[in-house]
Design a protein around this motif. Structure first.
Motif, short mmCIF file in Angstrom:
data_model
loop_
_atom_site.label_atom_id
_atom_site.label_comp_id
_atom_site.label_asym_id
_atom_site.label_seq_id
_atom_site.Cartn_x
_atom_site.Cartn_y
_atom_site.Cartn_z
N ASN A 155 0.80 -1.21 0.00
CA ASN A 155 0.00 0.00 0.00
C ASN A 155 0.84 1.27 0.00
O ASN A 155 0.31 2.38 -0.12
CB ASN A 155 -0.97 0.02 1.19
N TYR B 110 2.09 7.71 3.09
CA TYR B 110 1.91 7.72 4.53
C TYR B 110 3.26 7.99 5.20
O TYR B 110 4.31 7.96 4.57
CB TYR B 110 1.33 6.40 5.02
N LEU C 296 2.14 7.81 12.10
CA LEU C 296 1.19 6.74 12.42
C LEU C 296 1.41 6.19 13.81
O LEU C 296 0.47 5.94 14.57
CB LEU C 296 1.29 5.63 11.38
N ASN D 29 -1.24 6.94 16.50
CA ASN D 29 -1.95 5.65 16.56
C ASN D 29 -3.31 5.74 15.85
O ASN D 29 -4.36 5.44 16.40
CB ASN D 29 -2.15 5.20 18.00
N CYS D 30 -3.29 6.22 14.58
CA CYS D 30 -4.54 6.34 13.83
C CYS D 30 -4.23 6.23 12.35
O CYS D 30 -3.08 6.26 11.92
CB CYS D 30 -5.22 7.68 14.12
N HIS D 31 -5.30 6.07 11.55
CA HIS D 31 -5.17 6.04 10.09
C HIS D 31 -4.94 7.46 9.59
O HIS D 31 -5.68 8.37 9.93
CB HIS D 31 -6.43 5.44 9.48
N ASN E 81 -3.51 9.80 6.04
CA ASN E 81 -2.89 10.01 4.73
C ASN E 81 -1.98 11.23 4.79
O ASN E 81 -2.21 12.15 5.57
CB ASN E 81 -3.94 10.21 3.64
N GLN F 151 -12.06 1.90 3.87
CA GLN F 151 -11.07 2.89 4.28
C GLN F 151 -11.58 3.78 5.41
O GLN F 151 -10.89 4.70 5.83
CB GLN F 151 -10.70 3.78 3.09
N PHE G 168 -13.10 4.20 9.29
CA PHE G 168 -13.25 3.56 10.58
C PHE G 168 -14.73 3.47 10.96
O PHE G 168 -15.52 4.35 10.62
CB PHE G 168 -12.53 4.35 11.68
#
Length: 481
Positions: free
Chosen positions: A3, A9, A14, A18-20, A22, A472, A474
């Motif tokens: 990916n 990213y 990250l 501690n999260c998604h 871009n 994609q 949450f």
């Protein structure tokens, strides 16, 4: 391949948050300006209320809202377009009778200038320094105590004539009517824009004119007409008619060789520019250009002929995108186009993971619908996704979505505005990355489209194509930490 090749990213960020997340690289001052324009929308405001000691504080939210609305800058409106307030059960006759003698702040300003020679020394923005507004009598009265500094309600250049009216009011003292603002050196001009230009209040279009001059040296007339349409759509030229006259010879060079009729040459030029503007999501009627003659049968035949010729470009784009579709995308494409051809309102959702070719499907739909002479709007929840579609814009820009959304939000799009007219004429609206948008945004678009079109079907009876990938996003955890 993983990916990293799909979504940029930053591993450190990250792990830190501690999260998604871009990551996009901002390489120009424009992107910084885009971010900061939401922070610097205007000056800070503070409301202070002093209550007697020992008494319970009762907050009347309705009164507070009305007071905040009342203490506002002087309004700016076009002739006969002032705001009219009425109750739902009022009859049209009573509304007309009630508003017949009512004056807005602006029309009362004109009246005061007629009656009082001293008032003519002030510009509209300086009027509150020497006069106070009486909401009961709808008149400006001489100020006896205190000092007040005025400001005019803001207007965006995209609002057209209202923007130029505001510009004139900022610089002209003592006008007694709208005609005074239209008039420069005893010459009455047809628009506020033209009057502002003659007064030297707006910049000229020398840069845009030079661009067209340079392009005419090596570009064929067809490419020059596309460039002209692009300038109209994205560069906001001040004097469109002057730009048209200055470069008409280059824009119509090929048609002047083929046809002897001056009117026919101009018609074909305008029709081709109209088709290009349609592909960009704009309408030729929104610009100060000569009108297309569709009354004569011969000219109407030319209209169809040129429209078909100009559609070849869109058809070529359509075929290219259509060849890239897989069987599943072809099925979705055929189903949507069946609704377009039969004029059947419907809402579709294109579900597919990233990289499965949703953008190819959107491009094929946009090119086909536009090649048929219809208006197709392309929007997306993010700027990156919007740039991937021809004529794409962010949903916030297209639908005027506010930053703070609530359950009953409705976007402030007037039925008489160009945006409302564009949404009314749209055959298909595509919204990519709709899965990233807030629920309130989609619901507000639904309510707004119903209000604009007057049709109580979902999204005002338009063919709505939503797309995205919920993989994609949450999941929502209510009251989660």
């Amino acid at each position: 391949m993983d990916n990293r090749w799909v979504v940029p990213y930053n591993p450190k960020l990250l792990m830190m948050f501690n999260c998604h997340m871009n990551v996009e690289f901002c390489s120009s001052i424009t992107s910084v300006k885009y971010v900061f324009k939401y922070i610097y929308k205007g000056h800070d405001k503070q409301v202070i209320n002093i209550d007697p000691v020992g008494q319970p504080v009762v907050i009347n939210e309705i009164k507070r809202y009305q007071d905040a609305r009342y203490v506002s800058p002087p309004e700016v409106h076009l002739p006969n377009q002032q705001l009219v307030r009425f109750s739902e059960d009022d009859t049209l006759t009573s509304v007309v009778e009630k508003e017949r003698d009512n004056r807005s702040m602006l029309t009362a300003f004109f009246l005061k200038n007629k009656e009082d020679m001293r008032a003519r020394e002030c510009k509209y923005r300086d009027f509150p320094k020497k006069f106070t507004w009486d909401p009961k009598s709808h008149r400006w009265n001489h100020r006896k105590l205190g000092l007040m500094r005025g400001r005019l309600v803001s207007a965006n250049p995209a609002e057209g004539e209202r923007y130029y009216l505001r510009l004139l009011l900022l610089h002209i003292s003592g006008p007694t009517c709208f005609e005074d603002l239209y008039t420069v050196n005893n010459i009455k001009y047809p628009t506020f824009r033209k009057a502002a230009l003659e007064r030297g209040l707006i910049e000229s279009d020398d840069g845009l004119s030079q661009c067209l001059t340079e392009a005419s040296l090596f570009q064929f007339p067809n490419a020059l007409r596309r460039l002209f349409a692009t300038i109209l759509s994205f560069c906001e030229p001040r004097d469109v008619r002057k730009l048209w006259h200055e470069h008409y010879n280059g824009l119509s060079e090929d048609y002047r060789r083929q046809y002897g009729s001056v009117e026919r040459v101009q018609n074909m030029d305008l029709i081709e520019i109209m088709v290009f503007l349609q592909s960009m999501g704009d309408r030729i009627d929104d610009f100060d250009l000569p009108k297309i003659n569709q009354n004569v049968d011969l000219e109407f035949g030319v209209f169809r002929e040129v429209q078909e010729e100009c559609s070849i470009v869109l058809e070529h784009e359509h075929l290219q995108a259509r060849d890239s579709l897989n069987p599943e995308q072809n099925f979705a494409y055929d189903e949507i186009m069946r609704h377009v051809h039969n004029d059947i309102p419907e809402v579709f959702f294109i579900d597919g993971p990233g990289g499965t070719g949703k953008t190819f499907l959107y491009k094929a739909l946009l090119a086909n619908v536009r090649s048929c002479g219809h208006t197709a709007l392309a929007t997306a929840s993010s700027g990156v996704a919007a740039n991937n579609m021809p004529g794409g814009r962010t949903a916030h820009s297209r639908f005027k979505i506010p930053i703070n959304l609530e359950n009953n939000s409705v976007y402030k799009i007037s039925r008489q505005s160009g945006t409302a007219q564009l949404l009314q004429t749209a055959k298909v609206i595509i919204w990519d990355e709709a899965s990233m948008a807030k629920r309130h945004a989609l619901e507000a678009v639904d309510r707004t489209m119903k209000d604009i079109t007057g049709v109580m079907l979902p999204f005002g009876g338009k063919i709505m194509v939503l797309g995205g990938d919920f993989r994609q996003v949450f999941s929502v955890v209510r009251r989660g930490t």
